[in-house]
Structure formats: structure tokens, C-alpha cells
Design a protein around this motif. Sequence first.
Motif, short mmCIF file in Angstrom:
data_model
loop_
_atom_site.label_atom_id
_atom_site.label_comp_id
_atom_site.label_asym_id
_atom_site.label_seq_id
_atom_site.Cartn_x
_atom_site.Cartn_y
_atom_site.Cartn_z
N UNK A 140 0.89 -1.24 0.11
CA UNK A 140 -0.10 -0.17 0.01
C UNK A 140 0.95 1.17 0.16
N UNK A 141 1.98 1.12 0.77
CA UNK A 141 2.80 2.47 0.76
C UNK A 141 3.40 2.76 -0.52
N UNK A 142 3.81 1.45 -1.18
CA UNK A 142 4.51 1.77 -2.59
C UNK A 142 3.50 2.10 -3.53
N UNK A 143 2.45 1.42 -3.60
CA UNK A 143 1.31 1.98 -4.33
C UNK A 143 1.07 3.45 -4.18
N UNK A 144 0.74 3.91 -3.06
CA UNK A 144 0.41 5.26 -2.99
C UNK A 144 1.55 6.20 -3.41
N UNK A 145 2.65 5.91 -3.37
CA UNK A 145 4.03 6.85 -3.87
C UNK A 145 4.05 6.76 -5.33
N UNK A 146 3.84 5.38 -6.07
CA UNK A 146 3.40 5.42 -7.35
C UNK A 146 2.44 6.15 -8.02
N UNK A 147 1.32 6.17 -7.18
CA UNK A 147 -0.08 7.08 -7.84
C UNK A 147 0.58 8.45 -7.58
#
Length: 731
Positions: A511-518
Amino acid sequence: MSKTYKRFDALEAVTKADDKLTERNGTGKIDMNIAKIFGENCLSIDTLKERLPKSVWKVLKKTIRDNEPLEFDVADAVAVVMKEWATEKGATHYTHWFQPLTGATAEKHDSFITPNQGGGAITQFSGNDLMRGEPDASSFPSGGLRPTFEARGYTAWDPTSPAFIIDNGNGSTLCIPTVFASWKGESLDFKTPLLRSVEALNKQAIRALKLFGEEELTWVNATGGYEQEYFLIDQEYFYRRPDLLTSGRTLFGAKPPRGQELDDHYFGSIPERILSFMFEAEKELYKVGVPVKTRHNEVAPGQFEIAPVFEKANIAADHQQLTMITLKKVARKYGLVCLLHEKPFAGLNGSGKHANWSMVTSKGQNLLEPGDNPHDNRQFLFFFTATLKAVHDYQGLLRASIASAGNDHRLGANEAPPAIISAYVGEQLEDVVQQLKKGEVTGSKDGGLLGLGIPVLPTIPKHAGDRNRTSPFAFTGNKFEFRAVGSEQTVSFPTTILNTIVAGAIDELSTAVENKLSGGADLESALREVFKDTYTEIENILFHGDGYSDDWQKEAEKRGLLNLKSTLDALPQLTDEKNVKLFENYNVLSHRELESRLEIYLEQYFIKLNIEAETTEDIVRTMIVPATIRYLNEVIAVNDRGKTTGLDIASTKTLAEEVNGELANLLKAVDKLREVNEDLGGDTIPEKATHLSKVVLPEMNKVREIADKLEKLVPDDYWPLPSYREMLFVK
């Protein structure tokens, strides 16, 4: 000299052992053609594929490999094949083999035979018979999940674990691995939550792997390789020790002149009778498909180890239960008894079960394999970091998963990992972690080469980090090793905990990585920021020093790590609000199921200590006290005769006074033990368990201390219990 003299026990034990070994071995050898016998009593995937119609096999394969639901018409076809295969092997009965919350396995045997109208009988086994059974569940622990009078419970086939046949000299039985649940669907076993945790890990790991471009994976599974330590003693001595019979450990026993001080047993030459036992035990395990790999002497005299290669965690858990059953069964054939208690002998190393754990994909990739350059392996670092985060965030749960009365004797006792959960990752990865914490990784330490200083020996590649035997959770090259699991307990529960907490950590990191990618970041920078934040938060869990030292106890407290020293300290972690939320979030265990486990484990703790306390009193009053009085009577008689002959009997009088004094102390101590044991400490299970731990156990230890002094005073031909010296060294 009377034949009741205890030295004859030792001589008789050795003689019988030699005779039994000759009788079993004869002039030939056990057939150990592993390629021929491996899996011969296991219904393997290859056998199912060969015997099933292609259309049925295609559906079943999706169930086994991809966790797809199974339909009844497929189960009917599988049942026909399973029955035919089993009866060809001589099986007359089948059983749903499951793991109730007792920690052991359970089985109810049903015959394949069904009477027909002509007065004869046929063999019959349907898909319904395969899929579900209905054993009497009334006497299995439920922890309040259902009243005792509601006896119904269901077993349900686990198609992911292969069926197998257990041979007996008079017949064979088909064993079908199953789960066990109440009629409301609540888990009454260890297998159900294990399978749920495997699915939770699978779901989160596949999600995470998509971040790294892995789009075609069908599953990720936890893998396990469980090393089993155990003791072997001659059954002559086992039957003469009521404490071993009822408690699995010696409640008395003076320290022998020789224990493990010489370090000569570890990896030493295996005694002939023990090696013969090992050969046969391994053969039986090979036949049911257990891939045992390693055998050796362990540290303590009379202690040994067996270890398998890695398998999927749910299958490995079944195989671990089979390993314990087989060790016990085969040992009896050689006049031995296998002791799996965590601490059967005071003053010697106890036994553990090192749980080696990793994750593997449907492509066969080990997600915890660092590669040649760990700092370049982003995918490895992600799953490595997630595992360490899980250990940090849920250290209390990990400690609770290994809590038991037996393991309390071992954890932190300068032989096993301490009760403080920490992680060891080695010099190379510690260096990488420090770089990740700073936000940038530029390289990893080269392992280098280790020269042995002897010209004729080759140079050996050096691991970048030494092993740390004092660490409860250590990274050992391509897996983590949870070293604190007790030797007697099922591995299913610690593995369930590990799978679940890692699934939660993977979820958080993804979730943390996905948030940064978005937010527009690329994968490289997103991972870098997430790793930096994570290691800043969890660095306290990493420890590379001596876990046995007093300094670590103080250091761990400064770091804010939990130090749950006893089972009573650890078990409440199961129903901690944060932990309940985790389990319910991933559908592994409900709040009610967790509460049931807490109640069951506390009750088991109380019952085991209560049995030990009553056994202690019984042995003292019926064996040790009478033996001491008989010896004291003889010494007093010598003293009386000495007076009439004019001999100097001062030393004899001193001896009589010393023995009498210790006898008086023992009687006083055992009276106190009875008093505190009869007072259960309250009406609830937690109150009773606390009373046994805080009040009764210390009194038991006082009784033992005095009795062990008497063992050093009373001659062998009077002392009623086989000594440590005999039990540990007669092989």
C-alpha cells in the motif's frame, strides 16, 4: 547381592537391547533403495494424474495447485481412484486424519466394507465419504466454541495434502488429511487456520509481485522445513520412571558426574542401535513421502536430530506430525523410548524444533533468495523487509505461538533463544539495512574467502555473516529460521502466525509503495522511501550479539522490546486488540476462535503442571521416602551394633543424622506441596494457571532440590529411580 540391585537394571537393559537389535536386523539389511520406496505409500499427484480421467485431473489440479473450489462429481472420481489405490496396497479401512487442538493427531477408522443383499460384502468409498466425516467432537477441546453436549464436529478433506497409508503388521489404513470444524463452521483444529493463513499470504504476495512486473504467477506459498530434536532412552528405564510416564520429563534426578561438558556427543559417531533405529524410522517416513535429509547426534548425551528438505508449509506441517509419530513408534521396536518434551533432563540442553520458513512462487522462485548482490535485488529486499517488519510489529504474537509449560524450561536457559524476540540477519545484510535506512544503497559487503591455513585444503567461500545460535529469528541464507519452537508442539500454529503477520506486513508495504507510485514516483524511488521509513521504525528488532547475556535483557528493555518470560505472560497476546484485528482482517481466526485458543492453552498449561505436582508428591511418598527410610534403618542398625562391639561409630552417626535431616526436610516440603496444590487458587482457568505457576511450581522445585541431595546420599541399590547416568549413557 540381590538381583533387585539397580546395577542389574543397566546390565539387563544392554543385554535386551543387543538381543532385540540382533532379532530385528538378522543377517540382512533394511531395504533402503530410496528411489524405489520413496512415496510408495503416498497417493502422489503423479499417481492421481495417471489414474484419473483427463477432464477430472484438470479440475483437481486447479484445486491442488491454485486453490480452486472442488465439486462433488470430481470428488466421486477421486474417491474411486483413492479406494482402488489403497485396497491394492492392502488397506481395509480409511480414516480422516486431523489435528485437533490437543496438539496431537486424531483418527477414527471406518471400513471400506459394505454388506450387500446377497449376504456378502463389497468395498465402497464415495465422494461424500472422502469430502466429509462426522466424528464425535465432544471430548476434544473447544475453548467454549460449543457446549460439551453438542458433540457434532465435521472433518473435511484437504486436497492440497496427499493421502497416505500407514502399515501395521496386521493390516493397513488409508489416512486422508482433513480439517476439523464445529457444525457452525468454527475451527476446532490447527490445520484450518494454517490453510487460511497460506491463502492470506498468497493473496498479498501476488499483489506485491505485480509491482515488480510478475503478472503470470498463479500462487505463492509459504514453505517449511522443520528440524526435530529428540532424546532416546532405554525403555527399561522409562517404565521405571513414573515422572517420564506421566509428564514426559524427569521431575527428579541428581546431576551426573558427566553430562555434556566434554562436547563429545555433538556430531559424534552414532551408536549402532540408534543408527539402526534411524534407518528404519527414515524408511517409514520415505514410504509416506516425508523428505527427511539429515540425521546426527545433538549436544546433550542421548539427544539426536532429524531434518527434512523444504516443502509447502501445509504439507510440511502434516509431515512433521508424521515424523513425531514415526519416531515414537519405531523407537519401541528397538527397546527405546523417544522423548519429545522440551526439557526431559535438568541441567542438559533441551530439545527444540527449528522452523525454517520462506516463500516460493508458482514458478519455483524462492522470494527470500538474496542472489549474488542483495542490494540490487529489489524484490528480495521487499519480502525480506516485510518479514522483519512483521517480526517487529507482532513480536508478542510470535512469542505466544511457542508458549507452553515445556518450553518455559528452555527459552532463555542458556541453550535456546531467549524469550525476547529479535532478528539476526548477518553482517552483509545488516550493512545493506543501514544503507537502506539512510535512503541509498551503493553496494553490499563481499563475503570474501575463508582460508583454513592448511595448504592441501581448498579455500572455502565465506558467508558474509556467521550464524547466531542465540537468536530466536535468524536469516540463514535463503530463509528465516524460527529457532524457538518447542520440540513437542505442532508447527502448524507458529507457521499460521508467521504467515499471517507477514501477509499483513506485505499488505502495508504494498500500500505504501502503491501510494507513492500514484503520486508520480517511479518504483525505484518509491521503494527507497518505503525502505527508509520502515527500517527507521523497526531497527530495534535487529540484534547480532549474545542473546543469552544479561546485558541483552537490559538493552532489549531500553529498545522497548517485549520480554514475555513465561507462558502466562505470553498467551494474553492472542487476544490483544491489535492482534485480533489482524487475524480477522485476513480471515485466519475470528475473535471467538482466538479466545478459544487462549482458554485451551491456559487449561493445558494448568493441567500439565497439576499432573507434574501430583506425580512429584506420589513419587516422594511411595518411592523416595520408603527407600530412604530403609537405608536409614540399616545405618542406624550399624550404629547400634557398633556400640556393642566398641567400634568408633561417630562417622556412621553423622551419616545417619545427615540422611535423617534431609528426610525431614523432604517430608516437610512435600507436605507444603500438597497443601498449595490442593488449593487451586481460584475458580477460573487463568486463576488456576497462575496459582500453579507462581505458587505450586516453586514448591515442586524445592521438593526436587532436597530429593536430589538424597540421591547423592542413598546407595544405588536402595534408590528407586534410574539415574541420569544410566538413562543418558546406556545405548
